[in-house]
Design a protein around this motif. Structure first.
Motif, short mmCIF file in Angstrom:
data_model
loop_
_atom_site.label_atom_id
_atom_site.label_comp_id
_atom_site.label_asym_id
_atom_site.label_seq_id
_atom_site.Cartn_x
_atom_site.Cartn_y
_atom_site.Cartn_z
N LEU A 311 10.34 -19.80 -45.96
CA LEU A 311 9.07 -19.24 -45.50
C LEU A 311 9.10 -18.87 -44.03
CD1 LEU A 311 6.18 -18.44 -46.10
CD2 LEU A 311 5.49 -20.83 -45.78
N GLU A 312 9.72 -19.70 -43.21
CA GLU A 312 9.78 -19.43 -41.77
C GLU A 312 10.43 -18.07 -41.50
OE1 GLU A 312 12.25 -21.19 -37.91
OE2 GLU A 312 12.07 -22.38 -39.74
N HIS A 313 11.48 -17.76 -42.24
CA HIS A 313 12.16 -16.47 -42.06
C HIS A 313 11.33 -15.33 -42.66
CE1 HIS A 313 15.56 -18.73 -40.69
NE2 HIS A 313 15.73 -19.31 -41.86
N ALA A 314 10.76 -15.56 -43.84
CA ALA A 314 10.02 -14.51 -44.53
C ALA A 314 8.78 -14.08 -43.74
CB ALA A 314 9.62 -14.99 -45.92
N ARG A 315 8.19 -15.01 -43.00
CA ARG A 315 7.01 -14.67 -42.19
C ARG A 315 7.31 -13.55 -41.20
NH1 ARG A 315 5.79 -20.90 -41.16
NH2 ARG A 315 4.07 -21.27 -42.64
N LYS A 316 8.52 -13.52 -40.68
CA LYS A 316 8.89 -12.50 -39.70
C LYS A 316 8.92 -11.12 -40.34
CE LYS A 316 11.36 -15.86 -36.91
NZ LYS A 316 12.64 -16.37 -36.38
N VAL A 317 9.31 -11.08 -41.60
CA VAL A 317 9.28 -9.81 -42.33
C VAL A 317 7.85 -9.40 -42.63
CG1 VAL A 317 10.06 -8.59 -44.39
CG2 VAL A 317 11.56 -10.27 -43.30
N ARG A 318 7.04 -10.37 -43.06
CA ARG A 318 5.63 -10.07 -43.38
C ARG A 318 4.92 -9.49 -42.16
NH1 ARG A 318 3.28 -8.33 -47.50
NH2 ARG A 318 3.65 -6.70 -45.97
N ALA A 319 5.24 -9.99 -40.99
CA ALA A 319 4.60 -9.50 -39.77
C ALA A 319 5.07 -8.11 -39.38
CB ALA A 319 4.85 -10.48 -38.62
N ALA A 320 6.22 -7.70 -39.92
CA ALA A 320 6.85 -6.45 -39.48
C ALA A 320 6.48 -5.24 -40.32
CB ALA A 320 8.37 -6.61 -39.47
N VAL A 321 6.07 -5.45 -41.58
CA VAL A 321 5.83 -4.33 -42.49
C VAL A 321 4.51 -4.50 -43.23
CG1 VAL A 321 8.29 -3.87 -42.83
CG2 VAL A 321 7.10 -5.43 -44.38
N LYS A 322 4.03 -3.38 -43.78
CA LYS A 322 2.80 -3.39 -44.57
C LYS A 322 3.07 -3.33 -46.07
CE LYS A 322 0.10 -1.17 -40.91
NZ LYS A 322 -0.74 0.02 -40.53
N MET A 323 4.28 -2.98 -46.46
CA MET A 323 4.63 -2.77 -47.86
C MET A 323 4.58 -4.07 -48.66
SD MET A 323 8.77 -2.32 -47.69
CE MET A 323 8.84 -2.00 -49.46
N PRO A 324 4.54 -3.99 -49.99
CA PRO A 324 4.55 -5.20 -50.82
C PRO A 324 5.84 -6.00 -50.66
CG PRO A 324 3.77 -3.33 -52.10
CD PRO A 324 4.30 -2.78 -50.81
N LEU A 325 5.69 -7.32 -50.59
CA LEU A 325 6.82 -8.23 -50.45
C LEU A 325 6.74 -9.33 -51.50
CD1 LEU A 325 6.79 -8.81 -46.56
CD2 LEU A 325 8.20 -7.18 -47.85
N ALA A 326 7.89 -9.67 -52.06
CA ALA A 326 7.98 -10.79 -52.98
C ALA A 326 8.70 -11.93 -52.28
CB ALA A 326 8.73 -10.40 -54.25
N TYR A 327 8.02 -13.07 -52.16
CA TYR A 327 8.64 -14.24 -51.55
C TYR A 327 9.55 -14.92 -52.56
CZ TYR A 327 9.53 -18.78 -49.62
OH TYR A 327 10.19 -19.91 -49.17
N LEU A 328 10.75 -15.30 -52.12
CA LEU A 328 11.71 -16.02 -52.95
C LEU A 328 12.25 -17.18 -52.14
CD1 LEU A 328 13.64 -16.33 -55.39
CD2 LEU A 328 15.11 -14.60 -54.34
N GLY A 329 12.23 -18.39 -52.72
CA GLY A 329 12.83 -19.53 -52.02
C GLY A 329 12.02 -20.80 -52.08
N GLY A 330 12.12 -21.53 -53.20
CA GLY A 330 11.59 -22.88 -53.25
C GLY A 330 10.12 -23.02 -53.59
N ALA A 331 9.54 -22.03 -54.26
CA ALA A 331 8.16 -22.17 -54.75
C ALA A 331 8.21 -22.87 -56.10
CB ALA A 331 7.50 -20.81 -54.88
N LYS A 332 7.77 -24.11 -56.16
CA LYS A 332 7.84 -24.86 -57.40
C LYS A 332 6.59 -25.70 -57.66
CE LYS A 332 10.91 -28.23 -57.60
NZ LYS A 332 10.11 -29.47 -57.63
N SER A 333 5.47 -25.25 -57.11
CA SER A 333 4.19 -25.91 -57.38
C SER A 333 3.07 -24.91 -57.14
CB SER A 333 3.99 -27.12 -56.46
OG SER A 333 3.83 -26.71 -55.11
N LEU A 334 1.92 -25.16 -57.74
CA LEU A 334 0.77 -24.28 -57.54
C LEU A 334 0.37 -24.25 -56.07
CD1 LEU A 334 -1.31 -22.40 -58.77
CD2 LEU A 334 -2.75 -24.40 -59.24
N ALA A 335 0.45 -25.39 -55.40
CA ALA A 335 0.09 -25.44 -53.98
C ALA A 335 0.98 -24.51 -53.16
CB ALA A 335 0.19 -26.87 -53.47
N SER A 336 2.28 -24.50 -53.45
CA SER A 336 3.19 -23.62 -52.72
C SER A 336 2.89 -22.15 -53.01
CB SER A 336 4.64 -23.94 -53.11
OG SER A 336 5.04 -25.18 -52.60
N ILE A 337 2.62 -21.85 -54.26
CA ILE A 337 2.33 -20.47 -54.65
C ILE A 337 1.06 -19.98 -53.97
CG2 ILE A 337 1.69 -19.01 -56.62
CD1 ILE A 337 3.57 -20.97 -58.27
N GLU A 338 0.05 -20.82 -53.92
CA GLU A 338 -1.20 -20.44 -53.27
C GLU A 338 -0.99 -20.26 -51.77
OE1 GLU A 338 -3.77 -23.58 -54.60
OE2 GLU A 338 -4.47 -22.42 -56.34
#
Length: 410
Positions: A311-338
Protein backbone atom coordinates in the motif's frame (compact mmCIF):
# COMPACT_ATOMS: atom_id res chain seq x y z
CA UNK A 1 -6.80 10.63 1.39
CA UNK A 2 -9.14 10.44 -1.60
CA UNK A 3 -11.70 13.31 -1.69
CA UNK A 4 -14.18 11.33 -3.79
CA UNK A 5 -17.02 9.36 -2.18
CA UNK A 6 -15.83 5.89 -1.24
CA UNK A 7 -17.48 3.29 -3.46
CA UNK A 8 -18.72 -0.04 -2.21
CA UNK A 9 -16.43 -2.89 -3.29
CA UNK A 10 -19.61 -4.58 -4.51
CA UNK A 11 -20.62 -1.72 -6.85
CA UNK A 12 -20.14 -1.85 -10.64
CA UNK A 13 -17.36 0.00 -12.45
CA UNK A 14 -16.57 0.84 -16.08
CA UNK A 15 -13.08 -0.05 -17.36
CA UNK A 16 -12.68 1.04 -20.97
CA UNK A 17 -15.55 -0.53 -22.94
CA UNK A 18 -16.30 -3.00 -20.11
CA UNK A 19 -18.53 -2.81 -17.07
CA UNK A 20 -17.54 -5.04 -14.18
CA UNK A 21 -20.30 -6.08 -11.77
CA UNK A 22 -18.08 -5.37 -8.75
CA UNK A 23 -14.55 -4.28 -7.84
CA UNK A 24 -12.91 -7.72 -7.53
CA UNK A 25 -10.42 -9.16 -10.02
CA UNK A 26 -8.71 -12.53 -9.81
CA UNK A 27 -5.08 -11.60 -10.42
CA UNK A 28 -2.96 -13.59 -12.84
CA UNK A 29 -1.30 -16.59 -11.19
CA UNK A 30 0.43 -19.45 -12.97
CA UNK A 31 -1.89 -22.36 -12.23
CA UNK A 32 0.04 -25.10 -14.04
CA UNK A 33 -3.18 -26.09 -15.81
CA UNK A 34 -2.15 -26.05 -19.46
CA UNK A 35 -2.23 -29.25 -21.50
CA UNK A 36 0.26 -29.04 -24.36
CA UNK A 37 0.13 -25.26 -24.45
CA UNK A 38 -3.66 -24.84 -24.29
CA UNK A 39 -6.11 -24.54 -21.37
CA UNK A 40 -6.97 -27.79 -19.64
CA UNK A 41 -10.44 -28.74 -18.47
CA UNK A 42 -9.17 -28.16 -14.94
CA UNK A 43 -8.30 -24.55 -15.85
CA UNK A 44 -11.82 -24.04 -17.21
CA UNK A 45 -13.23 -25.47 -13.98
CA UNK A 46 -11.11 -23.19 -11.81
CA UNK A 47 -11.84 -19.92 -13.60
CA UNK A 48 -15.54 -20.73 -13.91
CA UNK A 49 -15.67 -21.40 -10.17
CA UNK A 50 -13.95 -18.09 -9.42
CA UNK A 51 -16.56 -15.99 -11.20
CA UNK A 52 -19.41 -18.17 -9.92
CA UNK A 53 -18.00 -17.34 -6.49
CA UNK A 54 -18.49 -13.61 -7.06
CA UNK A 55 -15.30 -12.39 -8.72
CA UNK A 56 -16.20 -9.92 -11.48
CA UNK A 57 -13.29 -10.71 -13.77
CA UNK A 58 -10.74 -13.51 -13.72
CA UNK A 59 -7.31 -13.28 -15.34
CA UNK A 60 -5.79 -16.19 -17.26
CA UNK A 61 -2.06 -15.96 -16.68
CA UNK A 62 0.97 -16.10 -18.94
CA UNK A 63 -0.56 -16.39 -22.40
CA UNK A 64 2.59 -16.19 -24.51
CA UNK A 65 2.25 -14.23 -27.74
CA UNK A 66 4.75 -16.46 -29.59
CA UNK A 67 6.64 -19.70 -29.15
CA UNK A 68 9.81 -17.73 -28.39
CA UNK A 69 7.87 -15.76 -25.79
CA UNK A 70 7.23 -18.80 -23.61
CA UNK A 71 9.02 -19.24 -20.30
CA UNK A 72 8.17 -22.95 -19.83
CA UNK A 73 7.49 -25.76 -22.34
CA UNK A 74 3.76 -26.21 -21.64
CA UNK A 75 2.96 -22.53 -21.22
CA UNK A 76 -0.32 -21.27 -22.66
CA UNK A 77 0.33 -19.79 -26.10
CA UNK A 78 -2.09 -17.74 -28.20
CA UNK A 79 -2.13 -19.27 -31.68
CA UNK A 80 -4.97 -19.83 -34.17
CA UNK A 81 -5.03 -23.53 -33.24
CA UNK A 82 -5.35 -22.74 -29.53
CA UNK A 83 -8.38 -20.44 -29.95
CA UNK A 84 -11.05 -23.19 -29.58
CA UNK A 85 -9.56 -24.24 -26.24
CA UNK A 86 -9.41 -20.67 -24.96
CA UNK A 87 -12.99 -20.23 -26.23
CA UNK A 88 -14.08 -23.20 -24.11
CA UNK A 89 -12.60 -21.38 -21.11
CA UNK A 90 -14.23 -18.01 -21.81
CA UNK A 91 -17.57 -19.72 -22.50
CA UNK A 92 -17.36 -21.36 -19.09
CA UNK A 93 -16.55 -18.05 -17.42
CA UNK A 94 -19.37 -16.21 -19.17
CA UNK A 95 -21.88 -18.94 -18.38
CA UNK A 96 -20.87 -18.62 -14.73
CA UNK A 97 -21.63 -14.90 -14.71
CA UNK A 98 -18.25 -13.20 -15.03
CA UNK A 99 -15.69 -11.72 -17.39
CA UNK A 100 -12.34 -13.10 -18.56
CA UNK A 101 -9.03 -11.33 -19.16
CA UNK A 102 -6.06 -12.85 -21.01
CA UNK A 103 -2.67 -11.85 -19.65
CA UNK A 104 -0.48 -11.55 -22.75
CA UNK A 105 3.26 -11.78 -22.28
CA UNK A 106 6.73 -12.49 -23.64
CA UNK A 107 9.42 -13.86 -21.36
CA UNK A 108 12.43 -12.36 -23.11
CA UNK A 109 15.55 -13.78 -21.47
CA UNK A 110 13.49 -15.09 -18.56
CA UNK A 111 12.91 -18.42 -20.24
CA UNK A 112 13.72 -22.11 -19.93
CA UNK A 113 12.94 -22.82 -23.62
CA UNK A 114 16.10 -23.76 -25.48
CA UNK A 115 14.42 -24.43 -28.85
CA UNK A 116 13.92 -20.97 -30.34
CA UNK A 117 14.18 -19.02 -33.58
CA UNK A 118 17.15 -16.94 -32.37
CA UNK A 119 20.53 -18.23 -31.24
CA UNK A 120 20.09 -16.60 -27.82
CA UNK A 121 17.00 -15.42 -25.93
CA UNK A 122 16.08 -11.82 -26.70
CA UNK A 123 16.18 -9.01 -24.15
CA UNK A 124 16.67 -5.27 -23.87
CA UNK A 125 20.44 -5.75 -23.69
CA UNK A 126 22.85 -8.54 -24.59
CA UNK A 127 25.58 -10.20 -22.57
CA UNK A 128 25.47 -12.40 -19.50
CA UNK A 129 22.05 -13.93 -18.75
CA UNK A 130 21.74 -14.67 -15.04
CA UNK A 131 18.51 -16.59 -15.63
CA UNK A 132 20.57 -18.80 -17.92
CA UNK A 133 22.37 -20.20 -14.88
CA UNK A 134 19.28 -22.37 -14.41
CA UNK A 135 18.75 -23.25 -18.08
CA UNK A 136 22.20 -23.39 -19.66
CA UNK A 137 21.55 -20.29 -21.83
CA UNK A 138 24.28 -18.14 -20.36
CA UNK A 139 24.09 -15.32 -22.91
CA UNK A 140 21.20 -13.15 -24.10
CA UNK A 141 20.77 -11.11 -27.27
CA UNK A 142 19.93 -7.40 -27.50
CA UNK A 143 16.86 -6.73 -29.61
CA UNK A 144 17.20 -4.65 -32.75
CA UNK A 145 14.46 -2.61 -34.41
CA UNK A 146 13.28 -5.55 -36.50
CA UNK A 147 13.04 -7.74 -33.39
CA UNK A 148 11.00 -5.06 -31.64
CA UNK A 149 8.60 -4.64 -34.52
CA UNK A 150 8.10 -8.40 -34.64
CA UNK A 151 7.28 -8.52 -30.92
CA UNK A 152 4.95 -5.51 -31.22
CA UNK A 153 3.16 -7.38 -34.03
CA UNK A 154 3.06 -10.55 -31.90
CA UNK A 155 1.40 -8.71 -29.00
CA UNK A 156 -1.18 -7.12 -31.31
CA UNK A 157 -1.93 -10.49 -32.93
CA UNK A 158 -2.12 -12.12 -29.50
CA UNK A 159 -4.71 -9.54 -28.47
CA UNK A 160 -6.74 -10.15 -31.62
CA UNK A 161 -6.65 -13.90 -31.00
CA UNK A 162 -7.77 -13.29 -27.41
CA UNK A 163 -10.71 -11.29 -28.74
CA UNK A 164 -11.52 -14.11 -31.17
CA UNK A 165 -11.41 -16.53 -28.23
CA UNK A 166 -14.04 -14.53 -26.36
CA UNK A 167 -11.92 -12.69 -23.81
CA UNK A 168 -13.30 -9.39 -22.53
CA UNK A 169 -9.91 -7.85 -21.71
CA UNK A 170 -6.20 -8.29 -22.23
CA UNK A 171 -3.60 -7.58 -19.58
CA UNK A 172 -0.16 -6.70 -20.94
CA UNK A 173 2.46 -8.01 -18.51
CA UNK A 174 5.09 -5.31 -18.00
CA UNK A 175 6.43 -6.48 -14.64
CA UNK A 176 8.31 -9.14 -12.70
CA UNK A 177 11.32 -9.38 -15.01
CA UNK A 178 9.72 -10.53 -18.27
CA UNK A 179 10.58 -8.92 -21.61
CA UNK A 180 8.76 -5.58 -21.29
CA UNK A 181 9.97 -5.32 -17.71
CA UNK A 182 13.50 -5.95 -18.97
CA UNK A 183 13.20 -2.76 -21.00
CA UNK A 184 11.71 -0.77 -18.12
CA UNK A 185 14.23 -1.91 -15.49
CA UNK A 186 17.65 -0.23 -15.22
CA UNK A 187 18.98 -3.58 -13.95
CA UNK A 188 18.37 -5.17 -17.35
CA UNK A 189 18.31 -2.24 -19.79
CA UNK A 190 21.85 -0.99 -20.48
CA UNK A 191 21.11 0.35 -23.96
CA UNK A 192 22.62 3.61 -25.20
CA UNK A 193 20.09 4.30 -27.94
CA UNK A 194 16.59 5.78 -27.83
CA UNK A 195 15.36 2.72 -25.90
CA UNK A 196 17.79 3.08 -22.99
CA UNK A 197 19.01 5.56 -20.42
CA UNK A 198 16.18 7.72 -19.08
CA UNK A 199 12.96 6.20 -17.77
CA UNK A 200 11.11 7.79 -20.67
CA UNK A 201 13.42 6.04 -23.13
CA UNK A 202 13.12 2.73 -21.29
CA UNK A 203 9.32 2.96 -21.61
CA UNK A 204 9.47 3.65 -25.34
CA UNK A 205 9.20 0.02 -26.47
CA UNK A 206 6.57 -1.04 -23.87
CA UNK A 207 4.53 1.99 -24.92
CA UNK A 208 4.77 0.88 -28.55
CA UNK A 209 3.38 -2.50 -27.51
CA UNK A 210 0.54 -0.86 -25.56
CA UNK A 211 -0.33 1.42 -28.49
CA UNK A 212 -0.40 -1.50 -30.93
CA UNK A 213 -2.69 -3.51 -28.65
CA UNK A 214 -4.99 -0.53 -28.11
CA UNK A 215 -5.17 0.03 -31.86
CA UNK A 216 -5.91 -3.66 -32.41
CA UNK A 217 -8.67 -4.22 -29.83
CA UNK A 218 -9.10 -1.14 -27.65
CA UNK A 219 -12.63 -0.36 -28.85
CA UNK A 220 -13.79 -3.91 -28.17
CA UNK A 221 -11.77 -4.97 -25.13
CA UNK A 222 -10.36 -3.40 -21.99
CA UNK A 223 -6.58 -3.06 -22.27
CA UNK A 224 -4.86 -3.42 -18.90
CA UNK A 225 -1.20 -3.10 -17.93
CA UNK A 226 0.33 -4.94 -15.00
CA UNK A 227 3.72 -3.69 -13.86
CA UNK A 228 6.10 -3.58 -10.91
CA UNK A 229 5.56 -0.28 -9.10
CA UNK A 230 8.81 -0.94 -7.23
CA UNK A 231 11.34 -3.60 -8.14
CA UNK A 232 12.33 -4.12 -4.53
CA UNK A 233 16.10 -3.77 -4.98
CA UNK A 234 18.37 -0.74 -4.78
CA UNK A 235 19.54 -1.03 -8.40
CA UNK A 236 15.98 -1.22 -9.73
CA UNK A 237 13.05 1.12 -10.14
CA UNK A 238 11.61 2.73 -7.00
CA UNK A 239 8.00 3.60 -6.25
CA UNK A 240 8.75 7.15 -7.38
CA UNK A 241 9.75 5.67 -10.74
CA UNK A 242 6.59 3.56 -10.59
CA UNK A 243 4.50 6.72 -10.34
CA UNK A 244 6.21 8.16 -13.43
CA UNK A 245 5.63 4.90 -15.30
CA UNK A 246 1.93 5.13 -14.45
CA UNK A 247 1.75 8.66 -15.87
CA UNK A 248 3.23 7.48 -19.16
CA UNK A 249 0.91 4.47 -19.41
CA UNK A 250 -2.06 6.73 -18.63
CA UNK A 251 -0.89 9.13 -21.34
CA UNK A 252 -0.68 6.25 -23.83
CA UNK A 253 -4.30 5.29 -23.13
CA UNK A 254 -4.28 2.18 -20.92
CA UNK A 255 -7.72 1.55 -19.42
CA UNK A 256 -6.49 0.13 -16.09
CA UNK A 257 -3.23 -0.49 -14.24
CA UNK A 258 -2.70 -3.47 -11.96
CA UNK A 259 -0.15 -2.43 -9.35
CA UNK A 260 2.23 -5.28 -8.60
CA UNK A 261 5.85 -5.21 -7.40
CA UNK A 262 9.07 -7.18 -7.31
CA UNK A 263 11.10 -9.24 -9.75
CA UNK A 264 11.13 -13.02 -10.18
CA UNK A 265 14.90 -13.40 -9.94
CA UNK A 266 15.90 -10.56 -7.63
CA UNK A 267 13.07 -9.84 -5.18
CA UNK A 268 10.38 -12.50 -5.05
CA UNK A 269 9.40 -11.60 -1.47
CA UNK A 270 8.63 -8.04 -2.60
CA UNK A 271 6.10 -9.58 -4.95
CA UNK A 272 4.49 -11.98 -2.47
CA UNK A 273 5.02 -10.04 0.75
CA UNK A 274 6.33 -13.08 2.61
CA UNK A 275 9.00 -15.75 2.38
CA UNK A 276 8.67 -19.26 1.00
CA UNK A 277 9.44 -21.40 4.09
CA UNK A 278 11.13 -24.70 3.37
CA UNK A 279 8.45 -26.69 5.19
CA UNK A 280 5.76 -25.17 2.98
CA UNK A 281 7.36 -26.31 -0.29
CA UNK A 282 6.27 -29.36 -2.19
CA UNK A 283 8.93 -31.78 -3.37
CA UNK A 284 9.86 -30.60 -6.85
CA UNK A 285 10.79 -33.31 -9.38
CA UNK A 286 11.81 -30.84 -12.09
CA UNK A 287 15.51 -30.31 -11.34
CA UNK A 288 15.67 -26.88 -12.96
CA UNK A 289 12.71 -25.58 -10.94
CA UNK A 290 14.05 -27.21 -7.78
CA UNK A 291 17.37 -25.41 -8.30
CA UNK A 292 15.59 -22.08 -8.86
CA UNK A 293 13.64 -22.56 -5.62
CA UNK A 294 16.79 -23.43 -3.71
CA UNK A 295 18.57 -20.32 -4.99
CA UNK A 296 15.64 -18.12 -3.99
CA UNK A 297 15.47 -19.69 -0.55
CA UNK A 298 19.14 -18.98 0.14
CA UNK A 299 19.30 -15.44 -1.21
CA UNK A 300 16.09 -13.98 0.21
CA UNK A 301 15.83 -12.92 3.87
CA UNK A 302 12.89 -14.15 5.90
CA UNK A 303 9.91 -11.82 5.50
CA UNK A 304 6.77 -12.11 7.62
CA UNK A 305 3.45 -11.44 5.86
CA UNK A 306 1.44 -8.34 6.70
CA UNK A 307 -1.79 -7.22 5.10
CA UNK A 308 -1.63 -4.54 2.42
CA UNK A 309 2.14 -4.87 2.22
CA UNK A 310 2.34 -2.83 -1.01
CA UNK A 311 0.00 0.00 0.00
CA UNK A 312 2.79 2.45 0.83
CA UNK A 313 4.15 2.12 -2.71
CA UNK A 314 0.74 2.04 -4.42
CA UNK A 315 -0.27 5.33 -2.76
CA UNK A 316 2.43 7.11 -4.76
CA UNK A 317 0.86 5.89 -7.98
CA UNK A 318 -2.63 6.84 -6.83
CA UNK A 319 -1.41 10.38 -6.17
CA UNK A 320 0.18 10.60 -9.62
CA UNK A 321 -2.68 9.59 -11.95
CA UNK A 322 -6.44 9.88 -12.34
CA UNK A 323 -6.99 6.64 -14.27
CA UNK A 324 -8.49 3.47 -12.71
CA UNK A 325 -6.08 1.46 -10.56
CA UNK A 326 -6.33 -2.05 -9.18
CA UNK A 327 -4.52 -2.58 -5.89
CA UNK A 328 -2.68 -5.90 -5.56
CA UNK A 329 -0.80 -7.07 -2.47
CA UNK A 330 -2.09 -8.65 0.72
CA UNK A 331 -5.80 -7.79 0.79
CA UNK A 332 -7.29 -10.69 2.74
CA UNK A 333 -10.05 -9.19 4.87
CA UNK A 334 -13.08 -6.96 4.42
CA UNK A 335 -11.39 -4.30 6.54
CA UNK A 336 -8.39 -4.22 4.18
CA UNK A 337 -10.61 -4.09 1.11
CA UNK A 338 -12.62 -1.20 2.53
CA UNK A 339 -9.38 0.63 3.33
CA UNK A 340 -8.24 0.22 -0.28
CA UNK A 341 -11.53 1.69 -1.51
CA UNK A 342 -11.30 4.57 0.97
CA UNK A 343 -7.81 5.44 -0.26
CA UNK A 344 -9.04 5.93 -3.80
CA UNK A 345 -8.19 2.64 -5.49
CA UNK A 346 -10.89 1.49 -7.88
CA UNK A 347 -10.51 -2.28 -7.74
CA UNK A 348 -8.78 -4.97 -5.72
CA UNK A 349 -6.88 -7.82 -7.38
CA UNK A 350 -6.40 -11.01 -5.37
CA UNK A 351 -4.56 -14.26 -6.07
CA UNK A 352 -3.81 -16.55 -3.13
CA UNK A 353 -7.00 -15.58 -1.31
CA UNK A 354 -9.20 -16.66 -4.21
CA UNK A 355 -7.26 -19.88 -4.72
CA UNK A 356 -7.95 -20.67 -1.06
CA UNK A 357 -11.65 -19.75 -1.34
CA UNK A 358 -13.06 -19.51 -4.85
CA UNK A 359 -16.29 -18.07 -3.39
CA UNK A 360 -14.68 -15.54 -1.05
CA UNK A 361 -16.35 -12.54 -2.75
CA UNK A 362 -19.82 -14.05 -2.34
CA UNK A 363 -19.03 -14.79 1.31
CA UNK A 364 -18.00 -11.17 1.84
CA UNK A 365 -21.08 -9.75 0.16
CA UNK A 366 -23.47 -12.04 2.05
CA UNK A 367 -21.79 -11.36 5.38
CA UNK A 368 -20.88 -15.02 5.80
CA UNK A 369 -17.19 -14.11 6.09
CA UNK A 370 -14.90 -11.17 6.70
CA UNK A 371 -11.43 -12.71 6.94
CA UNK A 372 -9.93 -15.10 4.40
CA UNK A 373 -8.67 -18.52 5.47
CA UNK A 374 -5.52 -17.88 3.40
CA UNK A 375 -2.37 -17.91 5.56
CA UNK A 376 -0.03 -16.57 2.83
CA UNK A 377 2.10 -19.70 3.19
CA UNK A 378 2.85 -19.54 -0.56
CA UNK A 379 2.61 -23.27 -1.05
CA UNK A 380 0.04 -22.70 -3.80
CA UNK A 381 2.87 -21.23 -5.88
CA UNK A 382 4.87 -24.45 -5.86
CA UNK A 383 1.73 -26.57 -6.24
CA UNK A 384 1.45 -25.47 -9.86
CA UNK A 385 4.06 -28.11 -10.70
CA UNK A 386 1.96 -30.98 -9.31
CA UNK A 387 -0.22 -33.16 -11.64
CA UNK A 388 -3.43 -31.40 -10.62
CA UNK A 389 -2.03 -27.88 -10.83
CA UNK A 390 -2.33 -25.10 -8.30
CA UNK A 391 -4.39 -25.68 -5.18
CA UNK A 392 -4.52 -24.43 -1.60
CA UNK A 393 -2.92 -26.63 1.04
CA UNK A 394 -6.07 -26.11 3.13
CA UNK A 395 -8.32 -27.62 0.45
CA UNK A 396 -8.43 -30.45 -2.06
CA UNK A 397 -5.70 -30.91 -4.68
CA UNK A 398 -6.49 -30.24 -8.34
CA UNK A 399 -7.93 -32.98 -10.53
CA UNK A 400 -4.98 -34.56 -12.36
CA UNK A 401 -7.24 -36.25 -14.92
CA UNK A 402 -9.03 -33.04 -15.91
CA UNK A 403 -5.68 -31.28 -15.93
CA UNK A 404 -4.40 -33.67 -18.60
CA UNK A 405 -7.33 -33.00 -20.95
CA UNK A 406 -7.49 -30.11 -23.41
CA UNK A 407 -10.38 -27.74 -22.76
CA UNK A 408 -12.21 -28.21 -26.08
CA UNK A 409 -11.60 -31.95 -26.44
CA UNK A 410 -14.58 -34.26 -26.04
Amino acid sequence: MNPRPTPSPFSPIAIGPLTLKNRFIKSATNEGMSAQGVPSKQLVKLHSALVAGGTAMTTVAYCAVSDDGRTLPNQLTLTPSSVPHFKALTDGVHQSGGLASAQITHGGCFTFIRERSTKRPLSASGGFNKIGLMSGMFLKQAMNEDDMQQVVSDFAQGARLARQAGFDAVEIHMGHGYLLSQFISPMYNKRRDQYGGSLENRLRFPRQVLRAVLDAVGKDMAVICKYSVTEGVRAGNSAEDGAQIARMLEEEGAHLLVLSAGMNAESITTMFGSSFPKENRVQQKNKIIALAMAIQRRKEPTVEFRELYLLEHARKVRAAVKMPLAYLGGAKSLASIEKIMAEGFDLVAMGRVLLAENDYVNKLESGASRDSICTACNRCVAMMYTPGGTSCVLGKPGDAVLNSQKAADR
